[in-house]
Design a protein around this motif. Structure first.
Motif, PDB file in Angstrom:
ATOM      1  N   THR A 451       0.939  -1.213  -0.137  1.00 34.93           N
ATOM      2  CA  THR A 451      -0.295   0.006   0.106  1.00 34.93           C
ATOM      3  C   THR A 451       0.843   1.298  -0.087  1.00 34.93           C
ATOM      4  O   THR A 451       2.008   1.375   0.360  1.00 34.93           O
ATOM      5  N   GLU A 452       0.189   2.427  -0.313  1.00 35.20           N
ATOM      6  CA  GLU A 452       1.272   3.486  -0.679  1.00 35.20           C
ATOM      7  C   GLU A 452       1.704   4.016   0.921  1.00 35.20           C
ATOM      8  O   GLU A 452       2.907   4.492   0.794  1.00 35.20           O
ATOM      9  N   ASP A 453       1.123   3.763   1.934  1.00 40.93           N
ATOM     10  CA  ASP A 453       1.544   4.354   3.259  1.00 40.93           C
ATOM     11  C   ASP A 453       2.767   3.319   3.584  1.00 40.93           C
ATOM     12  O   ASP A 453       3.521   3.609   4.588  1.00 40.93           O
ATOM     13  N   GLN A 490      -0.066  -0.204  -8.772  1.00 41.89           N
ATOM     14  CA  GLN A 490       0.359  -1.266  -7.842  1.00 41.89           C
ATOM     15  C   GLN A 490       1.988  -1.506  -7.786  1.00 41.89           C
ATOM     16  O   GLN A 490       2.564  -1.308  -9.086  1.00 41.89           O
ATOM     17  N   CYS A 491       2.273  -1.640  -6.721  1.00 38.42           N
ATOM     18  CA  CYS A 491       3.676  -2.049  -6.543  1.00 38.42           C
ATOM     19  C   CYS A 491       3.751  -3.271  -5.653  1.00 38.42           C
ATOM     20  O   CYS A 491       3.305  -3.299  -4.606  1.00 38.42           O
ATOM     21  N   ALA A 492       4.354  -4.456  -6.121  1.00 40.92           N
ATOM     22  CA  ALA A 492       4.400  -5.628  -5.415  1.00 40.92           C
ATOM     23  C   ALA A 492       6.125  -6.146  -5.244  1.00 40.92           C
ATOM     24  O   ALA A 492       6.825  -5.721  -6.017  1.00 40.92           O
ATOM     25  N   VAL A 493       6.416  -6.701  -4.166  1.00 35.34           N
ATOM     26  CA  VAL A 493       7.307  -7.051  -3.908  1.00 35.34           C
ATOM     27  C   VAL A 493       7.541  -8.802  -3.613  1.00 35.34           C
ATOM     28  O   VAL A 493       6.360  -9.262  -3.068  1.00 35.34           O
ATOM     29  N   SER A 494       8.697  -9.452  -4.162  1.00 39.60           N
ATOM     30  CA  SER A 494       8.601 -10.835  -3.838  1.00 39.60           C
ATOM     31  C   SER A 494       9.619 -11.164  -2.547  1.00 39.60           C
ATOM     32  O   SER A 494      10.628 -10.637  -2.672  1.00 39.60           O
ATOM     33  N   LEU A 495       8.814 -11.653  -1.659  1.00 39.10           N
ATOM     34  CA  LEU A 495       9.652 -12.046  -0.488  1.00 39.10           C
ATOM     35  C   LEU A 495       9.800 -13.641   0.055  1.00 39.10           C
ATOM     36  O   LEU A 495       8.746 -14.338  -0.220  1.00 39.10           O
ATOM     37  N   ALA A 527      -1.600  -9.637  -0.377  1.00 37.33           N
ATOM     38  CA  ALA A 527      -2.901  -9.150  -1.188  1.00 37.33           C
ATOM     39  C   ALA A 527      -2.411  -8.979  -2.770  1.00 37.33           C
ATOM     40  O   ALA A 527      -1.819  -7.877  -3.201  1.00 37.33           O
ATOM     41  N   ILE A 528      -2.630  -9.976  -3.615  1.00 35.99           N
ATOM     42  CA  ILE A 528      -2.325 -10.016  -5.074  1.00 35.99           C
ATOM     43  C   ILE A 528      -3.163  -9.332  -5.846  1.00 35.99           C
ATOM     44  O   ILE A 528      -2.760  -8.560  -6.782  1.00 35.99           O
ATOM     45  N   ASN A 529      -4.421  -9.218  -5.355  1.00 39.56           N
ATOM     46  CA  ASN A 529      -5.243  -8.646  -6.315  1.00 39.56           C
ATOM     47  C   ASN A 529      -6.199  -7.437  -5.552  1.00 39.56           C
ATOM     48  O   ASN A 529      -7.663  -7.602  -5.047  1.00 39.56           O
ATOM     49  N   PRO A 530      -5.622  -6.100  -5.309  1.00 38.32           N
ATOM     50  CA  PRO A 530      -6.382  -5.186  -4.561  1.00 38.32           C
ATOM     51  C   PRO A 530      -7.510  -4.493  -5.349  1.00 38.32           C
ATOM     52  O   PRO A 530      -7.413  -4.497  -6.644  1.00 38.32           O
ATOM     53  N   SER A 531      -8.638  -4.206  -4.718  1.00 37.33           N
ATOM     54  CA  SER A 531      -9.510  -3.708  -5.500  1.00 37.33           C
ATOM     55  C   SER A 531      -9.786  -2.391  -5.667  1.00 37.33           C
ATOM     56  O   SER A 531     -10.442  -2.099  -6.822  1.00 37.33           O
ATOM     57  N   THR A 532      -8.927  -1.424  -5.296  1.00 36.38           N
ATOM     58  CA  THR A 532      -8.981  -0.211  -5.659  1.00 36.38           C
ATOM     59  C   THR A 532      -7.851   0.282  -6.238  1.00 36.38           C
ATOM     60  O   THR A 532      -6.586  -0.288  -6.237  1.00 36.38           O
ATOM     61  N   LYS A 533      -7.795   1.299  -7.263  1.00 35.10           N
ATOM     62  CA  LYS A 533      -6.518   1.742  -7.985  1.00 35.10           C
ATOM     63  C   LYS A 533      -6.054   3.041  -7.086  1.00 35.10           C
ATOM     64  O   LYS A 533      -6.946   3.871  -6.805  1.00 35.10           O
ATOM     65  N   ASN A 534      -4.895   3.269  -6.991  1.00 34.34           N
ATOM     66  CA  ASN A 534      -4.134   4.199  -6.293  1.00 34.34           C
ATOM     67  C   ASN A 534      -3.606   5.034  -7.321  1.00 34.34           C
ATOM     68  O   ASN A 534      -2.539   4.749  -7.771  1.00 34.34           O
ATOM     69  N   THR A 535      -4.099   6.167  -7.600  1.00 35.03           N
ATOM     70  CA  THR A 535      -3.640   7.190  -8.521  1.00 35.03           C
ATOM     71  C   THR A 535      -2.403   7.780  -8.125  1.00 35.03           C
ATOM     72  O   THR A 535      -1.520   8.107  -9.066  1.00 35.03           O
ATOM     73  N   THR A 536      -2.200   8.101  -6.728  1.00 33.72           N
ATOM     74  CA  THR A 536      -1.009   8.706  -6.345  1.00 33.72           C
ATOM     75  C   THR A 536       0.237   7.739  -6.613  1.00 33.72           C
ATOM     76  O   THR A 536       1.154   8.303  -6.907  1.00 33.72           O
ATOM     77  N   LEU A 537       0.173   6.550  -6.031  1.00 34.67           N
ATOM     78  CA  LEU A 537       1.125   5.369  -6.392  1.00 34.67           C
ATOM     79  C   LEU A 537       1.378   5.213  -7.764  1.00 34.67           C
ATOM     80  O   LEU A 537       2.679   5.037  -8.264  1.00 34.67           O
ATOM     81  N   VAL A 544       9.422   7.150 -11.284  1.00 34.63           N
ATOM     82  CA  VAL A 544      10.571   6.449 -11.362  1.00 34.63           C
ATOM     83  C   VAL A 544      10.759   5.545 -12.710  1.00 34.63           C
ATOM     84  O   VAL A 544      11.922   5.569 -13.073  1.00 34.63           O
ATOM     85  N   GLU A 545       9.676   5.111 -13.236  1.00 36.14           N
ATOM     86  CA  GLU A 545       9.942   4.741 -14.610  1.00 36.14           C
ATOM     87  C   GLU A 545      10.711   5.582 -15.501  1.00 36.14           C
ATOM     88  O   GLU A 545      11.485   5.368 -16.709  1.00 36.14           O
ATOM     89  N   ARG A 546      10.198   6.895 -15.614  1.00 37.58           N
ATOM     90  CA  ARG A 546      10.794   7.934 -16.285  1.00 37.58           C
ATOM     91  C   ARG A 546      12.117   8.134 -16.087  1.00 37.58           C
ATOM     92  O   ARG A 546      13.052   8.128 -16.847  1.00 37.58           O
ATOM     93  N   ARG A 547      12.635   8.163 -14.796  1.00 42.98           N
ATOM     94  CA  ARG A 547      14.087   8.287 -14.639  1.00 42.98           C
ATOM     95  C   ARG A 547      14.923   6.824 -14.885  1.00 42.98           C
ATOM     96  O   ARG A 547      15.965   7.103 -15.252  1.00 42.98           O
ATOM     97  N   MET A 548      14.222   5.601 -14.848  1.00 42.30           N
ATOM     98  CA  MET A 548      14.701   4.571 -15.490  1.00 42.30           C
ATOM     99  C   MET A 548      14.978   4.592 -16.810  1.00 42.30           C
ATOM    100  O   MET A 548      16.107   3.968 -17.280  1.00 42.30           O
TER     101      MET A 548
END
Length: 710
Positions: A451-453, A490-495, A527-537, A544-548
């Motif tokens: 989540t963004e927080d 969405q931003c997911a991490v593999s643990l 949470a693989i499939n969150p229900s809401t879209k986060n525009t801020t994230l 980050v993708e532009r910088r990349m």
């Protein structure tokens, strides 16, 4: 398989050597061998190496220093090992453990119901004149692992049928690993031994740390408050560190070292103009310093005494960082008037408190297991640089399930000993080992959507997670384990469940903590499939993708410019360059090996010169005696005369006169050592060049195949 143990020899080295070389026990000394020394004169060889070490490194000799280490390797009566085979295994064990840099004598005893080797190792290296350092339990484990692996390679107690491994270690199933009382007792006693200078002070400090020492017969025992059972000295260390004799020797060394450090530092402070000048003058005076990152504590070491690291608080408050700053500022030293801190509180403050051993159960596959025996497994692994190596796993660390599934219980904070094909050794941390085995066996990680927080920062390198409510200030996940989708926000991490993730705690403590992957995933929430879209994230990910994209373009430009300047345009061009670098690596490696062998030869000649210089007068006295007196004189000076005769023959064989200046020989060895270090640096640079070429080759292939570079 064989049982091994080791202890230090502080005196009567000659008697110890005479015992292990006893002809009645060694088939008339047919089962006695020496490495870089003659068994009959090994005591003098060991002593001359120590003398050269003190000359070369300009050290002061200590009264209670270790002279040698006595290693015992006992074979099981069940193993069909011959005396000759046992002797060869003993020589391999000694050579591999010492790296061929220490003299040793191997004697195989066959006078009892089980064949066993006695190995006497010099405490000082003839190669670089450094001490043989031992660490409680780690040294014993390393020796045991080498011995077990050598026995398995010799087909002693080897399990030929892999299907029987499942029934091999049933007693270990379900065992829970935890920190033992021995570990805590050893840590507290070491804290005392780093500071105390008298036995009464050591006892007082031990009691202050809730340990009660007791002498029972020839052993000491230590009772930790609340433990219920005392622990004996020889179960705390593979040497005599915690025996009465070992403690007294250490306290004597401490008194000498602390007195020297106080006097030298006080003299430097009286003339130092600032901290930089103070540090320079410390180096000039032969005093090394280092800082413990976890606690910020300064440690001093007097190189002229070849001593141990001494904590600043052991010297007194005026020698701590604050005391030094006060003296430099005010021109005088002052003892702090702070209220006395309880010793246990000081121990807690200045000692790194590792979390309880978190044993990760890692499943092994046939690709990792090379062989199995009664004492454990030999695994095929890789070090941090990807070089293949072998790892011996003790049976106490292996569990098996009823269906034959094999599990390796890995300590995340442990260092495991590796051995390469050439017999050299390295280490790998438990955390790296867990990660390597899991990835080789294609263990699927847990996919966790953040989540963004929970995201503190995002960059090209990865994502930093913050969970203040759980005591996590910052926890970094590298970019290779992060998957972002700007469109969905969405931003997911593999643990990985068994991996340890390091983080900075919110408590503000000056140290890192760690958390297991499955625990971190549970805190974050899978949470693989969150229900809401986060525009801020989404906007943060897009940034980050532009910088990349910009960074990738820059990197691509650098690669293309490099290709043009080096006249390399295709992957085939890089293949040629990589092949050339590989050949250069082989040449440098061979050059280093040749110089190291030359270094050993020169060291042997230097020792022969020292022996001849020391005992020539005894030899001349023997030569000048009438025949009727020679026999009695020889009986009283047998070892010295034999040592001189052997050294003189070695010099004659090498075509070297005894009049050669010993200092010049020592200077030549130092010059040769510098060349070896320079060549090693060239090898490191060549390795870096090869890795860079491999990376650029991959990018060229992406271009040739019209792939997008990411």
């Amino acid at each position: 398989m064989a049982i091994t143990k080791i202890h230090a020899i502080k005196s009567t080295l000659g008697k110890a050597l005479a015992y292990i070389e006893n002809p009645d026990k060694t088939d008339g000394q047919m089962l006695v061998s020496g490495y870089n020394c003659e068994p009959q004169t090994a005591s003098i060889d060991f002593e001359m190496t120590a003398v050269l070490a003190h000359k070369t490194r300009n050290l002061k000799r200590k009264r209670f220093t270790n002279l040698a280490y006595h290693l015992i390797q006992s074979f099981s009566p069940e193993d069909a090992v011959t005396p000759e085979q046992a002797h060869e295994l003993g020589k391999k064990l000694a050579f591999e453990y010492t790296g061929g840099k220490y003299e040793y004598v191997v004697a195989t005893h066959i006078d009892k119901g089980h064949i066993h080797n006695h190995i006497m190792l010099n405490a000082v290296s003839f190669y670089d004149y450094k001490k043989l350092r031992t660490v409680p339990y780690r040294t014993a484990r390393q020796i045991r692992d080498i011995s077990d692996r050598l026995c398995m390679e010799a087909h002693l107690s080897v399990i030929d049928n892999p299907q029987t491994i499942g029934q091999l270690y049933p007693e270990n199933a379900g065992k829970k690993k935890s920190v033992s009382n021995r570990t805590e007792i050893r840590k507290r006693l070491n804290f005392c031994l780093e500071r105390a200078t008298e036995y009464s002070q050591f006892l007082s400090m031990a009691k202050g740390l809730e340990i009660t020492p007791t002498i029972r017969g020839k052993h000491m025992s230590y009772l930790l408050e609340g433990a219920g059972r005392a622990v004996r000295d020889n179960s705390l260390s593979d040497t005599d560190t915690f025996t009465y004799a070992g403690i007294c020797a250490r306290l004597s060394d401490n008194a000498q070292e602390q007195k020297y450090l106080r006097k030298t530092i006080t003299g430097i402070l009286s003339t130092a103009t600032g901290m930089a000048d103070f540090a320079d003058k410390l180096k000039t005076a032969g005093i090394e310093t280092k800082v413990k990152k976890a606690t910020g504590q300064v440690l001093y070491r007097a190189t002229v005494l070849d001593g141990a690291w001494v904590p600043e608080d052991a010297l007194g408050s005026e020698f701590t960082s604050k005391g030094i700053e006060y003296a430099l500022k005010n021109g005088k030293m002052q003892i702090a008037e702070d209220a006395e801190i309880m010793l246990l509180d000081r121990y807690q403050e200045l000692t790194i408190q590792y979390p309880e051993v978190c044993t990760a159960a890692v499943k092994l596959s046939s690709r990792q297991i090379l062989s199995a025996g009664k004492n454990g497994l030999v695994l095929q692994v890789h070090d941090d640089n990807g070089s293949p190596a072998k790892l011996m796993v003790n049976k106490s660390e292996v569990t098996t399930s009823p269906d034959g599934e094999i599990t390796f219980n890995v300590g995340n904070d442990f260092s495991y000993d590796l051995v390469y094909e050439d017999g050299t050794h390295g280490t790998i941390r438990g955390t790296k080992l867990i990660q390597q085995i899991d990835e080789e066996n294609n263990v699927l990680p847990l996919a966790v959507v953040l989540t963004e927080d929970q995201i503190k920062t995002m960059s090209l390198r990865g994502v930093t997670i913050a969970l203040p409510s759980k005591g996590i200030e910052r926890l970094f996940i590298p970019e290779k384990y992060v998957v972002c989708n700007a469109a969905n926000g969405q931003c997911a991490v593999s643990l990985y469940q068994n991996h340890q993730y390091s983080y900075i705690p919110t408590s503000g403590e000056n140290k890192r903590n760690s958390i297991q992957g499955d625990q971190l995933a549970a805190i974050l929430g899978v949470a693989i499939n969150p229900s809401t879209k986060n525009t801020t994230l989404s906007r943060r990910i897009a940034a980050v993708e532009r910088r990349m994209g910009i960074e990738n373009a820059k990197n691509l430009g650098k690669v293309l410019l490099g290709m043009t300047s080096e006249n390399m345009y295709t992957a085939a061009d890089y293949d040629k360059a990589i092949l050339s670098l590989g050949k250069k690596q082989i040449d440098l490696t061979n050059k280093i090996s040749a110089m190291q062998e030359k270094r050993k030869e020169v060291a042997a000649v230097t020792k022969s010169l020292q022996i001849c210089k020391t005992y020539k007068s005894v030899w001349m006295q023997y030569v000048e005696l009438p025949m009727s007196q020679k026999s009695a004189f020889y009986s009283g000076h047998r070892t010295e005369l034999q040592a001189y005769s052997s050294a003189a023959k070695n010099l004659k064989k090498e075509g070297i006169d005894q009049s050669v200046d010993l200092d010049k020989a020592i200077g030549f060895t130092e010059q040769l050592e510098r060349k070896i270090e320079e060549t090693k640096e060239q090898l490191r640079e060549t390795n870096s060049e090869e890795k860079k070429a491999q990376q650029e080759r991959k990018k060229v292939l992406d271009i040739q195949e019209n792939h997008t570079i990411t």
